[in-house]
Design an enzyme around this catalytic site. Structure first.
Site: not given
Length: 332
Positions: A149, A202
């Site tokens: 991530e 994001t």
């Protein structure tokens, strides 16, 4: 409840059975659950990503095929979250002698707010672990998924990878040490998810978040998080619904999602318990107390978007308590 993450070391199983190839599915996720920014998330039954991994004669980790990404994902092993996580895993268990080839099949849009990078990473880690006879537990795979991530979005959070890897609804209590808690899943809880075809990167969505918040707002948020967790433990659907309020993140991020407040109004009128943004968006989700209600909500929200000239994908799902799984009986 005790943490579901514990450090037990590499499992010493002399009778581990290794495989030549595996085909794995890992689920998409909804992070934040409205009031639980970076600490709450749950797994969906669909969509998700698939990885096919095979042992290779050549040493090293190699991406041999990616589909469904429109050419947006890197093919270089060190830069792709799937292969980079696999490389870290092999180094940790001292199996850099193993060569693997990876096919990644994206089944969901990139930048959807549904944990696209997390599902890919989890599928890859679950695949390499299965391929080598499962030397690590799922909990022990979690730090490698968090590293993925960080590579994908610059922030190593676990609210997507934890539910994708462990299944169910998870609470990230802390990172130092890593402490992930499994929360109960009420039997009648379903979710409606709609992904509008609009772009909300994001990184951009995260940069909009305020660095400081007012104490009165923080108190409201703490109460809602506690209420939501209590509602899950007691299967109190009304408490779950009235706790799904966000005074810190949603007011800023909603600006980036066309028709957000109208979608919320329509969803609540259609019977939603609560409604909010999935991850950083643009996907939105609603909780409902039955599959039929969740299906109706999805239909109503998608119809409104279509009337505004916005295409979308819609999903109806229970909470996926299984997490990643090996796909059997299909050609690889």
């Amino acid at each position: 409840m005790e943490s579901i993450y514990t450090t037990t070391g590499i499992k010493a199983e002399a009778d581990r059975i290794e495989k030549d190839s595996v085909h794995v599915f890992a689920p998409a996720t909804v992070a934040n659950m409205v009031c639980g920014f970076d600490v709450l998330g749950f797994a969906l039954n669909e969509p998700g990503d698939e990885v096919i991994m095979c042992k290779a004669d050549r040493q090293g980790v190699h991406i041999v095929n990616i589909t469904g990404d429109d050419g947006r994902l890197p093919r270089e092993a060190a830069k792709n979250t799937v292969s980079a996580s696999v490389m870290s895993f092999l180094q940790y268990i001292d199996r850099t002698d193993v060569g693997v080839e990876i096919e990644l099949h994206k089944q969901m849009p990139i930048g959807s707010g549904l944990g696209s990078s997390a599902a890919s990473t989890v599928a890859g880690l679950f695949a390499i672990n299965t391929l080598l006879g499962s030397p690590l537990s799922r909990q022990e795979l979690l730090p490698f998924a968090i590293q993925g991530e960080e590579l994908a979005c610059g922030h190593g959070h676990a609210d997507n990878v934890a539910p994708s890897l462990l299944g169910g609804i998870t609470l990230i209590r802390g990172y130092d040490p890593l402490d992930v808690v499994a929360l109960p899943v009420p039997s009648e809880l379903y979710t409606s998810v709609v992904f509008p075809y609009v772009d909300v990167p994001t990184r951009d969505a995260r940069q909009m978040i305020r660095a400081k918040v007012a104490l009165k707002d923080a108190v409201i948020q703490w109460g809602n998080i506690a209420g939501l967790v209590a509602g899950l433990f007691t299967s109190d659907y009304h408490l779950i619904g009235r706790s799904m309020q966000d005074v810190l993140i949603e007011p800023t991020r909603a600006i980036l999602i066309p028709e957000f407040y109208e979608m919320r109004r329509l969803a609540m009128e259609a019977g939603a318990l609560g409604f909010g943004i999935s991850g950083s968006g643009p996907s939105v989700f609603a909780f409902a107390q039955s599959k039929d209600i969740a299906t109706h909500i999805t239909s109503v929200v998608q119809a409104h978007l279509a009337g505004q000239g916005i295409d979308s994908n819609g999903y109806v799902s229970g909470i996926n308590t299984e997490g990643p799984k090996e796909i059997q009986g299909r050609e690889e």
